[in-house]
Enzyme design. Structure first.
Site, PDB file in Angstrom:
ATOM      1  N   CYS A 131      -5.738 -11.980 -13.919  1.00 13.50           N
ATOM      2  CA  CYS A 131      -5.524 -13.204 -13.132  1.00 13.50           C
ATOM      3  C   CYS A 131      -6.819 -13.734 -12.521  1.00 13.50           C
ATOM      4  CB  CYS A 131      -4.491 -12.955 -12.047  1.00 13.50           C
ATOM      5  SG  CYS A 131      -2.929 -12.440 -12.747  1.00 13.50           S
ATOM      6  N   HIS A 133      -4.715 -18.630  -7.002  1.00 11.15           N
ATOM      7  CA  HIS A 133      -3.975 -18.122  -8.159  1.00 11.15           C
ATOM      8  C   HIS A 133      -2.494 -18.180  -7.816  1.00 11.15           C
ATOM      9  CE1 HIS A 133      -2.472 -15.731 -11.337  1.00 11.15           C
ATOM     10  NE2 HIS A 133      -2.203 -14.668 -10.591  1.00 11.15           N
ATOM     11  N   ASN A 140       3.464 -17.966 -13.198  1.00  8.08           N
ATOM     12  CA  ASN A 140       2.143 -17.337 -13.208  1.00  8.08           C
ATOM     13  C   ASN A 140       1.587 -17.370 -14.638  1.00  8.08           C
ATOM     14  OD1 ASN A 140      -0.039 -15.611 -13.142  1.00  8.08           O
ATOM     15  ND2 ASN A 140       1.001 -13.984 -12.006  1.00  8.08           N
TER      16      ASN A 140
END
Ligand code: UT7
Length: 330
Positions: free
Chosen positions: A117, A257, A287
Protein backbone atom coordinates in the site's frame (compact mmCIF):
# COMPACT_ATOMS: atom_id res chain seq x y z
CA UNK A 1 25.06 28.55 -8.56
CA UNK A 2 21.90 27.16 -10.21
CA UNK A 3 18.63 27.01 -8.31
CA UNK A 4 17.73 23.74 -6.57
CA UNK A 5 15.78 21.32 -8.79
CA UNK A 6 12.61 19.87 -7.30
CA UNK A 7 10.29 17.29 -8.88
CA UNK A 8 6.96 18.94 -9.60
CA UNK A 9 3.80 16.97 -10.34
CA UNK A 10 2.71 18.44 -13.68
CA UNK A 11 -0.11 16.05 -14.68
CA UNK A 12 -2.24 13.29 -13.20
CA UNK A 13 -4.00 10.35 -14.86
CA UNK A 14 -6.24 7.60 -13.60
CA UNK A 15 -8.23 4.55 -14.59
CA UNK A 16 -10.82 2.46 -12.78
CA UNK A 17 -12.48 -0.50 -14.50
CA UNK A 18 -16.21 -0.06 -15.25
CA UNK A 19 -17.45 -3.19 -13.43
CA UNK A 20 -18.67 -2.56 -9.87
CA UNK A 21 -18.83 -5.01 -6.97
CA UNK A 22 -21.19 -3.57 -4.36
CA UNK A 23 -21.67 -4.51 -0.70
CA UNK A 24 -25.02 -5.98 -1.75
CA UNK A 25 -23.29 -8.20 -4.33
CA UNK A 26 -20.93 -9.39 -1.57
CA UNK A 27 -23.91 -10.20 0.69
CA UNK A 28 -24.78 -12.89 -1.86
CA UNK A 29 -21.24 -14.29 -1.91
CA UNK A 30 -20.18 -14.42 1.77
CA UNK A 31 -21.74 -14.06 5.23
CA UNK A 32 -21.58 -10.26 5.47
CA UNK A 33 -23.85 -7.25 5.17
CA UNK A 34 -23.78 -3.72 3.82
CA UNK A 35 -24.13 -2.14 7.25
CA UNK A 36 -21.11 -4.03 8.71
CA UNK A 37 -18.88 -3.16 5.76
CA UNK A 38 -19.88 0.51 5.70
CA UNK A 39 -19.49 1.10 9.43
CA UNK A 40 -16.25 -0.92 9.85
CA UNK A 41 -14.49 0.29 6.67
CA UNK A 42 -16.42 3.11 4.92
CA UNK A 43 -16.59 1.07 1.68
CA UNK A 44 -19.78 0.83 -0.41
CA UNK A 45 -18.48 -0.54 -3.70
CA UNK A 46 -15.25 -1.35 -5.51
CA UNK A 47 -14.22 -1.78 -9.16
CA UNK A 48 -13.15 -5.13 -10.63
CA UNK A 49 -11.09 -5.58 -13.79
CA UNK A 50 -12.93 -8.23 -15.80
CA UNK A 51 -11.85 -9.72 -19.09
CA UNK A 52 -9.77 -12.59 -20.32
CA UNK A 53 -6.09 -12.08 -19.41
CA UNK A 54 -6.48 -8.40 -18.53
CA UNK A 55 -3.80 -7.43 -16.02
CA UNK A 56 -2.40 -4.54 -14.01
CA UNK A 57 -0.61 -3.11 -17.09
CA UNK A 58 -4.02 -2.80 -18.78
CA UNK A 59 -4.96 -0.25 -16.10
CA UNK A 60 -1.56 1.48 -16.12
CA UNK A 61 -1.79 2.09 -19.88
CA UNK A 62 -5.08 4.10 -19.88
CA UNK A 63 -3.98 5.98 -16.73
CA UNK A 64 -0.73 7.06 -18.43
CA UNK A 65 -2.53 7.83 -21.72
CA UNK A 66 -4.87 10.08 -19.71
CA UNK A 67 -1.86 11.83 -18.14
CA UNK A 68 -0.16 12.31 -21.53
CA UNK A 69 -3.35 13.78 -23.00
CA UNK A 70 -3.71 16.24 -20.12
CA UNK A 71 -0.08 17.37 -20.36
CA UNK A 72 -0.05 17.33 -24.16
CA UNK A 73 2.91 14.97 -24.43
CA UNK A 74 3.56 11.74 -26.33
CA UNK A 75 4.55 8.48 -24.56
CA UNK A 76 7.82 8.76 -26.54
CA UNK A 77 8.66 11.81 -24.36
CA UNK A 78 8.74 9.70 -21.15
CA UNK A 79 12.26 9.05 -19.81
CA UNK A 80 11.42 6.59 -17.04
CA UNK A 81 8.38 4.78 -15.67
CA UNK A 82 8.06 3.41 -12.14
CA UNK A 83 5.11 1.20 -11.21
CA UNK A 84 4.29 0.54 -7.56
CA UNK A 85 2.39 -2.76 -7.47
CA UNK A 86 2.08 -6.09 -5.66
CA UNK A 87 -0.01 -7.57 -8.46
CA UNK A 88 2.40 -7.40 -11.40
CA UNK A 89 1.23 -8.95 -14.68
CA UNK A 90 3.90 -11.62 -14.14
CA UNK A 91 6.57 -12.34 -11.53
CA UNK A 92 8.91 -10.98 -14.21
CA UNK A 93 9.40 -9.00 -16.37
CA UNK A 94 8.28 -5.83 -14.63
CA UNK A 95 4.82 -4.42 -15.30
CA UNK A 96 6.53 -1.10 -16.10
CA UNK A 97 8.32 -2.77 -19.04
CA UNK A 98 5.11 -4.35 -20.33
CA UNK A 99 3.15 -1.09 -19.96
CA UNK A 100 5.86 0.93 -21.75
CA UNK A 101 5.69 -1.49 -24.67
CA UNK A 102 1.88 -1.25 -24.86
CA UNK A 103 2.10 2.56 -24.65
CA UNK A 104 4.81 2.88 -27.28
CA UNK A 105 7.03 4.59 -24.69
CA UNK A 106 10.13 3.44 -26.54
CA UNK A 107 12.52 5.93 -24.95
CA UNK A 108 11.66 4.97 -21.37
CA UNK A 109 13.36 2.57 -19.00
CA UNK A 110 11.38 1.37 -16.05
CA UNK A 111 10.91 -0.94 -13.13
CA UNK A 112 8.40 -2.03 -10.50
CA UNK A 113 8.45 -1.27 -6.78
CA UNK A 114 7.02 -3.80 -4.34
CA UNK A 115 5.90 -1.92 -1.25
CA UNK A 116 2.21 -2.91 -1.06
CA UNK A 117 0.00 0.00 0.00
CA UNK A 118 3.03 2.31 0.26
CA UNK A 119 4.06 1.43 -3.31
CA UNK A 120 3.09 4.81 -4.71
CA UNK A 121 4.87 6.78 -1.97
CA UNK A 122 8.06 4.73 -2.30
CA UNK A 123 7.92 5.13 -6.12
CA UNK A 124 7.24 8.86 -5.86
CA UNK A 125 10.34 9.42 -3.71
CA UNK A 126 12.43 7.37 -6.14
CA UNK A 127 11.01 9.23 -9.15
CA UNK A 128 11.58 12.60 -7.49
CA UNK A 129 15.24 11.65 -6.84
CA UNK A 130 15.74 10.89 -10.54
CA UNK A 131 14.42 14.36 -11.42
CA UNK A 132 16.37 16.10 -8.61
CA UNK A 133 19.59 14.48 -9.89
CA UNK A 134 19.17 16.47 -13.09
CA UNK A 135 19.51 13.36 -15.28
CA UNK A 136 15.85 12.92 -16.23
CA UNK A 137 13.16 15.39 -17.35
CA UNK A 138 9.97 13.33 -17.47
CA UNK A 139 9.40 10.52 -14.99
CA UNK A 140 6.01 8.80 -14.73
CA UNK A 141 5.15 7.33 -11.33
CA UNK A 142 2.22 4.89 -11.19
CA UNK A 143 0.40 3.08 -8.40
CA UNK A 144 -1.63 0.19 -9.77
CA UNK A 145 -3.10 -3.04 -8.48
CA UNK A 146 -5.46 -5.70 -9.71
CA UNK A 147 -6.25 -6.89 -6.19
CA UNK A 148 -9.10 -9.09 -7.46
CA UNK A 149 -6.37 -11.40 -8.84
CA UNK A 150 -5.18 -12.31 -5.32
CA UNK A 151 -8.43 -12.20 -3.34
CA UNK A 152 -10.30 -15.25 -2.08
CA UNK A 153 -13.94 -14.33 -2.68
CA UNK A 154 -15.04 -16.84 -0.05
CA UNK A 155 -13.03 -15.06 2.71
CA UNK A 156 -15.22 -12.32 4.15
CA UNK A 157 -12.38 -10.78 6.13
CA UNK A 158 -10.46 -9.73 3.00
CA UNK A 159 -12.81 -9.80 -0.01
CA UNK A 160 -14.88 -6.88 1.23
CA UNK A 161 -11.89 -4.52 1.37
CA UNK A 162 -10.03 -4.59 -1.92
CA UNK A 163 -10.64 -3.31 -5.45
CA UNK A 164 -8.80 -2.68 -8.71
CA UNK A 165 -7.48 0.61 -10.10
CA UNK A 166 -4.49 2.63 -11.29
CA UNK A 167 -3.28 6.20 -11.02
CA UNK A 168 -0.23 7.98 -12.37
CA UNK A 169 1.58 11.30 -12.02
CA UNK A 170 4.13 12.99 -14.25
CA UNK A 171 7.20 14.48 -12.54
CA UNK A 172 9.16 17.28 -14.19
CA UNK A 173 11.99 19.52 -12.95
CA UNK A 174 11.05 22.78 -11.26
CA UNK A 175 13.27 25.56 -9.91
CA UNK A 176 10.57 27.59 -8.13
CA UNK A 177 10.13 25.32 -5.14
CA UNK A 178 7.11 23.29 -6.30
CA UNK A 179 6.79 19.53 -6.10
CA UNK A 180 7.99 16.80 -3.75
CA UNK A 181 9.58 18.70 -0.84
CA UNK A 182 10.09 16.05 1.82
CA UNK A 183 9.37 12.42 2.49
CA UNK A 184 9.68 10.07 5.45
CA UNK A 185 9.54 6.41 4.47
CA UNK A 186 9.71 3.47 6.86
CA UNK A 187 9.65 -0.31 6.79
CA UNK A 188 9.59 -3.14 9.27
CA UNK A 189 9.85 -6.65 7.84
CA UNK A 190 8.76 -8.23 11.11
CA UNK A 191 5.24 -7.14 10.08
CA UNK A 192 5.32 -9.66 7.22
CA UNK A 193 3.64 -12.17 9.50
CA UNK A 194 0.39 -10.16 9.62
CA UNK A 195 -0.11 -9.43 5.92
CA UNK A 196 1.31 -11.49 3.08
CA UNK A 197 0.71 -14.02 0.31
CA UNK A 198 1.98 -17.40 1.44
CA UNK A 199 2.89 -19.05 -1.87
CA UNK A 200 4.06 -18.22 -5.36
CA UNK A 201 7.43 -16.79 -4.34
CA UNK A 202 10.79 -18.56 -4.05
CA UNK A 203 10.04 -19.61 -0.48
CA UNK A 204 6.99 -21.60 -1.48
CA UNK A 205 6.72 -22.01 -5.25
CA UNK A 206 3.32 -22.87 -6.71
CA UNK A 207 2.30 -26.52 -6.44
CA UNK A 208 -1.00 -28.33 -6.56
CA UNK A 209 -0.91 -28.33 -2.75
CA UNK A 210 -0.45 -24.54 -2.49
CA UNK A 211 -3.37 -24.00 -4.84
CA UNK A 212 -5.62 -26.39 -2.92
CA UNK A 213 -4.63 -24.71 0.37
CA UNK A 214 -5.57 -21.29 -1.14
CA UNK A 215 -2.10 -19.94 -0.48
CA UNK A 216 -2.07 -17.69 -3.55
CA UNK A 217 -4.47 -15.28 -1.92
CA UNK A 218 -3.94 -12.44 0.56
CA UNK A 219 -3.55 -13.48 4.17
CA UNK A 220 -4.30 -10.67 6.63
CA UNK A 221 -4.72 -10.46 10.39
CA UNK A 222 -6.96 -7.43 10.12
CA UNK A 223 -7.11 -6.27 13.72
CA UNK A 224 -3.34 -6.37 14.21
CA UNK A 225 -2.71 -4.54 10.92
CA UNK A 226 -5.35 -1.99 11.90
CA UNK A 227 -3.55 -1.16 15.15
CA UNK A 228 -0.13 -0.78 13.48
CA UNK A 229 -1.70 1.26 10.65
CA UNK A 230 -3.43 3.78 12.92
CA UNK A 231 -0.23 4.41 14.85
CA UNK A 232 2.16 4.23 11.88
CA UNK A 233 0.28 6.55 9.54
CA UNK A 234 -0.57 9.12 12.23
CA UNK A 235 2.97 9.15 13.74
CA UNK A 236 4.78 9.57 10.43
CA UNK A 237 2.39 12.30 9.24
CA UNK A 238 2.85 14.23 12.50
CA UNK A 239 6.66 13.78 12.23
CA UNK A 240 6.61 15.15 8.66
CA UNK A 241 4.69 18.26 9.75
CA UNK A 242 6.98 18.86 12.72
CA UNK A 243 10.17 18.45 10.72
CA UNK A 244 8.90 21.04 8.21
CA UNK A 245 7.66 23.43 10.92
CA UNK A 246 4.08 23.11 9.69
CA UNK A 247 0.76 22.64 11.47
CA UNK A 248 -2.57 21.38 10.19
CA UNK A 249 -3.46 24.99 9.31
CA UNK A 250 -0.71 25.06 6.68
CA UNK A 251 -2.00 21.93 4.94
CA UNK A 252 -4.62 22.25 2.18
CA UNK A 253 -5.23 18.51 1.75
CA UNK A 254 -4.41 15.17 3.32
CA UNK A 255 -4.24 12.43 0.68
CA UNK A 256 -4.39 9.23 2.71
CA UNK A 257 -4.13 5.64 1.59
CA UNK A 258 -7.70 4.36 1.48
CA UNK A 259 -7.63 1.17 3.59
CA UNK A 260 -10.19 1.93 6.25
CA UNK A 261 -12.06 5.19 6.95
CA UNK A 262 -11.32 4.76 10.67
CA UNK A 263 -7.54 4.79 10.02
CA UNK A 264 -7.94 7.90 7.85
CA UNK A 265 -10.01 9.70 10.52
CA UNK A 266 -7.38 8.94 13.18
CA UNK A 267 -4.58 10.34 11.00
CA UNK A 268 -6.53 13.51 10.16
CA UNK A 269 -7.34 14.02 13.83
CA UNK A 270 -3.69 13.64 14.85
CA UNK A 271 -2.68 16.25 12.22
CA UNK A 272 -5.38 18.66 13.37
CA UNK A 273 -7.23 18.52 10.04
CA UNK A 274 -10.99 18.77 9.59
CA UNK A 275 -12.70 16.22 7.33
CA UNK A 276 -13.19 18.82 4.52
CA UNK A 277 -9.42 18.73 3.98
CA UNK A 278 -9.25 14.95 3.61
CA UNK A 279 -9.58 13.22 0.23
CA UNK A 280 -11.84 10.24 0.61
CA UNK A 281 -13.05 7.94 -2.17
CA UNK A 282 -12.87 4.62 -0.32
CA UNK A 283 -16.67 4.39 -0.50
CA UNK A 284 -16.47 4.03 -4.31
CA UNK A 285 -13.22 2.16 -4.91
CA UNK A 286 -12.32 0.33 -1.69
CA UNK A 287 -8.63 -0.35 -1.13
CA UNK A 288 -6.79 -0.42 -4.47
CA UNK A 289 -3.43 -0.86 -2.64
CA UNK A 290 -0.82 1.21 -4.57
CA UNK A 291 -3.60 2.84 -6.58
CA UNK A 292 -5.38 4.73 -3.81
CA UNK A 293 -3.25 7.90 -3.51
CA UNK A 294 -2.81 8.71 -7.22
CA UNK A 295 -6.51 7.94 -7.78
CA UNK A 296 -7.38 10.56 -5.14
CA UNK A 297 -5.08 13.10 -6.84
CA UNK A 298 -6.73 12.25 -10.16
CA UNK A 299 -10.23 12.83 -8.81
CA UNK A 300 -9.36 16.00 -6.87
CA UNK A 301 -6.99 17.61 -9.40
CA UNK A 302 -9.47 20.36 -10.31
CA UNK A 303 -9.81 21.37 -6.67
CA UNK A 304 -6.06 21.60 -6.08
CA UNK A 305 -4.49 25.06 -6.39
CA UNK A 306 -0.94 25.99 -7.29
CA UNK A 307 1.00 26.39 -4.06
CA UNK A 308 -1.23 24.11 -1.95
CA UNK A 309 0.71 22.09 0.63
CA UNK A 310 -0.54 18.52 0.53
CA UNK A 311 0.47 15.51 2.62
CA UNK A 312 0.31 12.01 1.14
CA UNK A 313 0.33 9.22 3.74
CA UNK A 314 0.18 5.43 3.59
CA UNK A 315 0.56 2.24 5.61
CA UNK A 316 0.60 -1.31 4.28
CA UNK A 317 2.07 -4.76 3.93
CA UNK A 318 5.73 -5.20 4.77
CA UNK A 319 5.12 -3.38 6.96
CA UNK A 320 5.81 -0.29 4.88
CA UNK A 321 4.63 3.22 5.64
CA UNK A 322 5.40 6.84 5.08
CA UNK A 323 4.32 10.41 4.45
CA UNK A 324 5.32 12.85 1.70
CA UNK A 325 4.98 16.63 1.52
CA UNK A 326 4.13 18.08 -1.89
CA UNK A 327 3.69 21.71 -2.94
CA UNK A 328 1.20 21.52 -5.80
CA UNK A 329 2.67 22.97 -8.97
CA UNK A 330 -0.13 23.60 -11.47
O1 UT7 B 1 -4.18 -1.56 3.16
C1 UT7 B 1 -3.30 -2.49 3.71
C2 UT7 B 1 -3.34 -2.49 5.17
N1 UT7 B 1 -4.56 -3.06 5.62
C3 UT7 B 1 -5.31 -2.38 6.49
O2 UT7 B 1 -5.00 -1.26 6.83
C4 UT7 B 1 -6.52 -3.09 7.03
C5 UT7 B 1 -6.60 -2.88 8.52
N2 UT7 B 1 -7.68 -3.65 9.14
C6 UT7 B 1 -8.96 -3.32 8.99
O3 UT7 B 1 -9.32 -2.41 8.26
C7 UT7 B 1 -9.97 -4.06 9.83
O4 UT7 B 1 -9.29 -4.84 10.78
C8 UT7 B 1 -10.95 -4.97 9.03
C9 UT7 B 1 -11.88 -4.10 8.20
C10 UT7 B 1 -10.16 -5.90 8.14
C11 UT7 B 1 -11.79 -5.79 9.98
O5 UT7 B 1 -12.47 -4.93 10.88
P1 UT7 B 1 -12.40 -5.15 12.46
O6 UT7 B 1 -13.21 -4.09 13.06
O7 UT7 B 1 -10.94 -5.21 12.85
O8 UT7 B 1 -13.10 -6.54 12.63
P2 UT7 B 1 -12.57 -7.88 13.33
O9 UT7 B 1 -11.63 -8.59 12.43
O10 UT7 B 1 -12.12 -7.54 14.72
O11 UT7 B 1 -13.91 -8.70 13.43
C12 UT7 B 1 -15.01 -8.28 14.29
C13 UT7 B 1 -16.15 -9.24 14.08
C14 UT7 B 1 -15.74 -10.71 14.18
O12 UT7 B 1 -16.81 -11.40 14.74
P3 UT7 B 1 -16.79 -11.82 16.29
O13 UT7 B 1 -15.58 -12.66 16.48
O14 UT7 B 1 -16.74 -10.51 17.03
O15 UT7 B 1 -18.09 -12.55 16.46
C15 UT7 B 1 -15.58 -11.13 12.74
O16 UT7 B 1 -15.77 -12.50 12.55
O17 UT7 B 1 -16.70 -9.07 12.76
C16 UT7 B 1 -16.68 -10.33 12.07
N3 UT7 B 1 -16.43 -10.08 10.67
C17 UT7 B 1 -17.41 -9.78 9.78
N4 UT7 B 1 -18.73 -9.68 9.93
C18 UT7 B 1 -19.44 -9.35 8.84
C19 UT7 B 1 -15.25 -10.05 10.02
N5 UT7 B 1 -15.44 -9.74 8.72
C20 UT7 B 1 -16.76 -9.57 8.57
C21 UT7 B 1 -17.56 -9.26 7.46
N6 UT7 B 1 -18.89 -9.15 7.63
N7 UT7 B 1 -17.05 -9.03 6.23
Amino acid sequence: MGKKITASITAVGGFVPPDKLTNFDLEKMVDTNDEWIRTRTGIEERRILKGESLATSDMVVPAVQDLCRTRGIDPMDIDCMIVGTVTPDMVFPATANIACDKLGAKNAWGFDVSAACSGFLYSLTLGASLIESGRYKKVVVCGADKMSAIIDYSDRSTCIIFGDGAGAVLLEPNTEGFGVLDSILKSDGSGCHYLHMKAGGSKRPATIETVIAKEHYIYQEGQAVFKFAVKGMADVSAELLERNHLTGNDIAWLVPHQANKRIIDATAHRMGLSSEKVMLNIQRYGNTTAGTIPLCLWEWQNQLKKGDNIVLAAFGGGFTWGATLVKWGF
